[in-house]
Design a protein around this motif. Structure first.
Motif, PDB file in Angstrom:
ATOM      1  N   ARG A 187      -7.472   0.538  -4.189  1.00 26.12           N
ATOM      2  CA  ARG A 187      -7.598   1.003  -2.808  1.00 26.12           C
ATOM      3  C   ARG A 187      -9.061   1.128  -2.379  1.00 26.12           C
ATOM      4  NH1 ARG A 187      -2.317   2.948  -1.007  1.00 26.12           N
ATOM      5  NH2 ARG A 187      -1.167   4.025  -2.627  1.00 26.12           N
ATOM      6  N   ASP A 211      -7.962  -7.613   7.723  1.00 24.38           N
ATOM      7  CA  ASP A 211      -8.979  -7.177   8.700  1.00 24.38           C
ATOM      8  C   ASP A 211      -9.414  -8.310   9.624  1.00 24.38           C
ATOM      9  OD1 ASP A 211     -10.201  -8.334   6.465  1.00 24.38           O
ATOM     10  OD2 ASP A 211     -12.048  -7.193   6.715  1.00 24.38           O
ATOM     11  N   TYR A 228       0.832  -1.212   0.000  1.00 23.68           N
ATOM     12  CA  TYR A 228       0.000   0.000   0.000  1.00 23.68           C
ATOM     13  C   TYR A 228       0.866   1.261   0.000  1.00 23.68           C
ATOM     14  CZ  TYR A 228       1.110  -0.629   4.921  1.00 23.68           C
ATOM     15  OH  TYR A 228       1.783  -0.836   6.085  1.00 23.68           O
ATOM     16  N   ASP A 235       1.654  -5.127  10.336  1.00 28.32           N
ATOM     17  CA  ASP A 235       0.304  -5.274   9.792  1.00 28.32           C
ATOM     18  C   ASP A 235      -0.213  -6.707   9.857  1.00 28.32           C
ATOM     19  OD1 ASP A 235       0.479  -2.584   9.075  1.00 28.32           O
ATOM     20  OD2 ASP A 235       1.279  -3.059   7.102  1.00 28.32           O
ATOM     21  N   GLN A 252      -6.613  -3.350   6.022  1.00 32.99           N
ATOM     22  CA  GLN A 252      -7.262  -3.360   4.703  1.00 32.99           C
ATOM     23  C   GLN A 252      -8.301  -4.490   4.654  1.00 32.99           C
ATOM     24  OE1 GLN A 252      -3.281  -3.765   2.697  1.00 32.99           O
ATOM     25  NE2 GLN A 252      -4.243  -2.297   1.313  1.00 32.99           N
ATOM     26  N   THR A 271     -10.296  -2.024  -0.738  1.00 32.95           N
ATOM     27  CA  THR A 271      -9.722  -2.500   0.532  1.00 32.95           C
ATOM     28  C   THR A 271      -9.995  -1.529   1.684  1.00 32.95           C
ATOM     29  OG1 THR A 271      -7.619  -1.525  -0.161  1.00 32.95           O
ATOM     30  CG2 THR A 271      -7.866  -3.903  -0.483  1.00 32.95           C
ATOM     31  N   GLN A 272     -10.768  -0.468   1.386  1.00 32.19           N
ATOM     32  CA  GLN A 272     -11.053   0.505   2.455  1.00 32.19           C
ATOM     33  C   GLN A 272     -11.863  -0.126   3.568  1.00 32.19           C
ATOM     34  OE1 GLN A 272     -10.282   3.630   3.393  1.00 32.19           O
ATOM     35  NE2 GLN A 272      -8.761   3.644   1.764  1.00 32.19           N
ATOM     36  N   GLU A 284      -6.347   3.866   8.698  1.00 30.42           N
ATOM     37  CA  GLU A 284      -7.040   3.689   7.412  1.00 30.42           C
ATOM     38  C   GLU A 284      -6.057   3.972   6.275  1.00 30.42           C
ATOM     39  OE1 GLU A 284     -11.464   5.285   8.866  1.00 30.42           O
ATOM     40  OE2 GLU A 284     -10.240   6.519   7.550  1.00 30.42           O
ATOM     41  N   GLU A 285      -6.109   3.146   5.245  1.00 28.38           N
ATOM     42  CA  GLU A 285      -5.209   3.312   4.099  1.00 28.38           C
ATOM     43  C   GLU A 285      -5.512   4.619   3.357  1.00 28.38           C
ATOM     44  OE1 GLU A 285      -5.728   0.207   1.228  1.00 28.38           O
ATOM     45  OE2 GLU A 285      -4.125   0.963  -0.062  1.00 28.38           O
TER      46      GLU A 285
END
Ligand code: SAM
Ligand code: SF4
Length: 330
Positions: free
Chosen positions: A203, A170, A31, A124, A165, A206-207, A191-192
């Motif tokens: 993106r 998640d 990311y 992560d 993500q 994957t939010q 948050e990305e």
């Protein structure tokens, strides 16, 4: 024009500098960076002396906290020399660092002795294969050994940072929080942000919002909102019955610009007035054209703060900001 303090047109006092000491990194988190990255030629990066002079100017102008970041700050040659020098700047209250943790096994004690007071460590995933896939080159084992070493070195308030993500990690929110809580560490979930054009994923898909992350945590723990702050964008909650705080960094779902107290320097010497905006000052050009002229440098910084935007506007559907996070300095 105001002098000797950095107050923007919206009345916000800037007392926090995030200083990127390199754009290079031993990881390629999917990311954060593209697989094939072109890095800034070395002569365009600020030298250690230039990084020191810029920091000294900011501290003279009222900055009280500097966070060293990157890229990976621990790949910068002679980083300890810089840390030792910055730690002695009169008026600086806190010198901190954000790192991917991979070199901390050997570096935590030297960093502590050189003057870093707090560390943020990014992690992560706790699953070795997934960790490798997310970072493209990273070894979870090295990062875990780094965290152990930091615990032994007795830093204040070490914090873990996890970008979450949807469909990627998640399902590890609770495990990551458990890992932090078991060690008495704080953890922030991020948050990305749509910084830089990437091809690994969309993106938008994957939010996941801080609210959804928090709901997962609340199936296990009672969280009580806290007014505590570490001077950054995290909004914290206390975990009832535990020592740890959980932070939520919500650049997409919950704009935190109203209390923004920070600016960033890129590794090639651009002063970014806002994470989500290209408005910048070419500090490198100033210090290379007028070496040693601190008065001029401070004057230009004060003038630039007058241009700090009121807020950022991120849209995960489109990339407005072409620079990657490794340039920006997280
Ligand atoms: N290499 C160090 C590290 O990973 O901690 C320091 C630099 S890194 C750019 C700083 C932080 O930015 C890390 O916690 C990373 O996860 C986060 N980050 C990078 N790209 C991001 C993005 N597109 N959105 C949100 N956070 C991001
Ligand atoms: Fe490197 Fe940090 Fe970016 Fe990962 S997030 S690629 S560790 S700079």
């Amino acid at each position: 024009m105001r002098t000797n303090s950095l107050i923007d047109p919206f009345g916000r006092r800037v007392d926090y500098l995030r200083l990127s000491v390199t754009d290079r990194c031993n990881f390629r988190c999917h990311y954060c960076m593209a697989e094939d990255m072109t890095f800034v030629p070395r002569q365009k990066l600020l030298s250690l002396e230039e990084l020191y002079d810029v920091s000294a100017a900011f501290v003279d102008l009222g900055v009280r906290k500097i966070r060293l970041t990157g890229g990976e700050p621990l790949v910068r040659r002679d980083i300890l020399k810089l840390v030792r020098a910055l730690a002695k700047l009169p008026g600086l209250d806190e010198l901190t660092m954000t790192t991917n943790g991979s070199y901390l096994r050997a570096m935590s004690q030297p960093l502590k002795e050189a003057g870093i007071s707090r560390l943020n460590i990014s992690i992560d995933s706790l699953q070795p294969e997934r960790f490798k896939a997310l970072t493209r080159f990273g070894s979870l084992e090295d990062v875990l050994a780094g965290i152990d070493s930091v615990l032994k070195a007795n830093f204040d308030n070490t914090k873990l940072n996890s970008v979450i993500q949807a469909g990627v990690n998640d399902d590890e929110v609770v495990d990551l929080a458990q890992f932090a809580i078991a060690r008495g560490l704080d953890i922030s979930f991020i948050e990305e942000m749509p910084l830089g054009e990437i091809t690994s994923h969309e993106r938008e898909k994957t939010q996941i919002t801080s609210k959804e992350i928090r709901q997962q945590l609340e199936t296990i723990w009672n969280l009580v909102d806290s007014a505590e702050t570490t001077g950054g964008p995290s909004r914290y909650a206390r975990v009832v019955g535990e020592d740890s705080k959980i932070g939520f960094i919500s650049p997409i779902s919950n704009n935190f610009c109203g209390s923004c107290n920070r600016v960033r320097m890129t590794a090639d010497g651009r002063l970014l007035l806002c994470l989500g905006n290209e408005n910048s000052l070419d500090v490198r050009a100033i210090i290379r054209s007028f070496p040693g002229d601190m008065k001029r440098l401070k004057h230009e910084i004060i003038a630039a703060i007058e241009r700090k935007p009121e807020r950022h506007h991120f849209d995960p559907k489109q990339v407005d900001i072409v620079r990657f996070m490794n340039m920006t300095g997280g």
